[in-house]
Enzyme design. Sequence first.
Site, PDB file in Angstrom:
ATOM      1  N   ASN A 264       3.394 -13.391  -3.405  1.00  0.00           N
ATOM      2  CA  ASN A 264       1.611 -14.027  -2.862  1.00  0.00           C
ATOM      3  C   ASN A 264       1.705 -15.356  -3.966  1.00  0.00           C
ATOM      4  O   ASN A 264       1.052 -15.229  -4.229  1.00  0.00           O
ATOM      5  CB  ASN A 264       0.681 -13.076  -2.985  1.00  0.00           C
ATOM      6  CG  ASN A 264      -0.622 -14.050  -2.580  1.00  0.00           C
ATOM      7  OD1 ASN A 264       0.096 -15.212  -1.704  1.00  0.00           O
ATOM      8  ND2 ASN A 264      -1.939 -13.161  -2.826  1.00  0.00           N
TER       9      ASN A 264
ATOM     10  N   LYS B 297      -0.136 -18.294  -3.457  1.00  0.00           N
ATOM     11  CA  LYS B 297      -1.564 -18.080  -3.462  1.00  0.00           C
ATOM     12  C   LYS B 297      -1.938 -19.807  -2.926  1.00  0.00           C
ATOM     13  O   LYS B 297      -0.634 -20.178  -2.453  1.00  0.00           O
ATOM     14  CB  LYS B 297      -2.657 -18.102  -4.711  1.00  0.00           C
ATOM     15  CG  LYS B 297      -2.446 -16.033  -4.143  1.00  0.00           C
ATOM     16  CD  LYS B 297      -3.617 -15.798  -5.624  1.00  0.00           C
ATOM     17  CE  LYS B 297      -3.484 -14.148  -5.600  1.00  0.00           C
ATOM     18  NZ  LYS B 297      -4.683 -13.412  -6.553  1.00  0.00           N
TER      19      LYS B 297
ATOM     20  N   HIS C 245      -6.536 -10.172   2.474  1.00  0.00           N
ATOM     21  CA  HIS C 245      -6.571 -10.350   0.704  1.00  0.00           C
ATOM     22  C   HIS C 245      -7.822 -10.350   0.719  1.00  0.00           C
ATOM     23  O   HIS C 245      -9.502 -11.073   1.192  1.00  0.00           O
ATOM     24  CB  HIS C 245      -6.118 -11.237   0.260  1.00  0.00           C
ATOM     25  CG  HIS C 245      -5.601 -11.716  -0.830  1.00  0.00           C
ATOM     26  ND1 HIS C 245      -6.149 -12.069  -1.837  1.00  0.00           N
ATOM     27  CD2 HIS C 245      -4.556 -11.664  -1.274  1.00  0.00           C
ATOM     28  CE1 HIS C 245      -5.771 -11.791  -2.521  1.00  0.00           C
ATOM     29  NE2 HIS C 245      -4.831 -11.825  -2.822  1.00  0.00           N
TER      30      HIS C 245
ATOM     31  N   GLU D 284      -9.357 -12.662  -1.552  1.00  0.00           N
ATOM     32  CA  GLU D 284     -10.214 -13.451  -1.704  1.00  0.00           C
ATOM     33  C   GLU D 284     -10.845 -13.776   0.021  1.00  0.00           C
ATOM     34  O   GLU D 284     -11.454 -14.801  -0.060  1.00  0.00           O
ATOM     35  CB  GLU D 284      -8.790 -15.029  -2.296  1.00  0.00           C
ATOM     36  CG  GLU D 284      -8.412 -14.618  -3.585  1.00  0.00           C
ATOM     37  CD  GLU D 284      -7.049 -14.945  -4.198  1.00  0.00           C
ATOM     38  OE1 GLU D 284      -7.028 -14.133  -5.504  1.00  0.00           O
ATOM     39  OE2 GLU D 284      -6.474 -15.238  -3.472  1.00  0.00           O
TER      40      GLU D 284
ATOM     41  N   GLU E 135      -4.836  -3.572  -3.432  1.00  0.00           N
ATOM     42  CA  GLU E 135      -5.311  -4.997  -4.318  1.00  0.00           C
ATOM     43  C   GLU E 135      -6.331  -4.167  -5.460  1.00  0.00           C
ATOM     44  O   GLU E 135      -7.387  -4.540  -4.641  1.00  0.00           O
ATOM     45  CB  GLU E 135      -5.469  -5.933  -4.124  1.00  0.00           C
ATOM     46  CG  GLU E 135      -5.970  -5.882  -2.695  1.00  0.00           C
ATOM     47  CD  GLU E 135      -5.592  -7.163  -2.476  1.00  0.00           C
ATOM     48  OE1 GLU E 135      -5.106  -8.199  -2.743  1.00  0.00           O
ATOM     49  OE2 GLU E 135      -6.628  -7.512  -2.046  1.00  0.00           O
TER      50      GLU E 135
ATOM     51  N   GLY F 278      -5.607 -11.002 -10.895  1.00  0.00           N
ATOM     52  CA  GLY F 278      -5.645 -12.754 -11.983  1.00  0.00           C
ATOM     53  C   GLY F 278      -6.196 -12.192 -12.532  1.00  0.00           C
ATOM     54  O   GLY F 278      -6.644 -13.331 -13.360  1.00  0.00           O
TER      55      GLY F 278
ATOM     56  N   SER G  78      -2.214  -7.657 -10.419  1.00  0.00           N
ATOM     57  CA  SER G  78      -1.422  -7.752 -11.468  1.00  0.00           C
ATOM     58  C   SER G  78       0.168  -7.167 -12.088  1.00  0.00           C
ATOM     59  O   SER G  78      -0.079  -6.442 -13.791  1.00  0.00           O
ATOM     60  CB  SER G  78      -2.716  -8.087 -12.372  1.00  0.00           C
ATOM     61  OG  SER G  78      -3.528  -8.792 -12.866  1.00  0.00           O
TER      62      SER G  78
END
Length: 255
Positions: free
Chosen positions: A15, A17, A102, A104, A173, A179, A217
């Site tokens: 991904n 991003k 996701h 985010e 996740e 991150g 991560s």
Amino acid sequence: MSPTETKMKKLIAGNWKMNGSLAANEALVKAMLEGLQGAEPAADMALCAPAPYLAQLQSLLQGSPIAWGAQDVSAHEQGAYTGEVSVAMLKEFGCRYAIVGHSERRQYHGETDEVVAAKAQRALAAGVTPIVCVGETLAQREAGETEAVVKRQLAAAIHTVGHCITEIVVAYEPVWAIGTGKTATPEMAQAVHAVLRAQLAAATTHPKRVHILYGGSMNAANAASLLAQPDIDGGLIGGASLKAADFLQIVASAR
């Protein structure tokens, strides 16, 4: 697993991003393809890029062992939805996967479980495999709510896609490990994956057909120990997917 079912290869999906440029993408992909020359990858591979770069990935990856996909897809088929990208558009650029839900997107764009499930359904209807993301925040983990949160998020997808549930990919996740450099221990990650597998088992007679990826991560250093867990079927890789050597090392760890 029945005698007629073969063991699935693990899936390592990158991904990117909101990263990349035409030049950087080309260098990265070419380095990955060079690293794969003459060898069968240990895992299925995919790269999920920002929408403007999907045509470039189609050009670079066509006929290679690496599939490609999008980082989001609209829940709508077409119409007055400025800025949205439909699954039909993704199909035209050869996308095999689309990430939905996701953390985010949930955090910054207010996507609900229902919206995420609708996106998954829209992708499936067009033959694109949705990677449905679930996961808890640090506050939810500390409150002992991890299991309830991920089960609620997955339940929405199960309810919406019904008998097609074996055609999705699930990505766990933990939000606190995305991150941040932090990662769940292999045992912590496996515990949640086992919960998700049991939930899938209640919804289908073939729960092992669903890849459950770990997306917190995962990197070249910790991939092997995470991928060795019985219910971790691959990884959704963030930062490490922007480094060819690291991404290929993660793929190699899936043997």
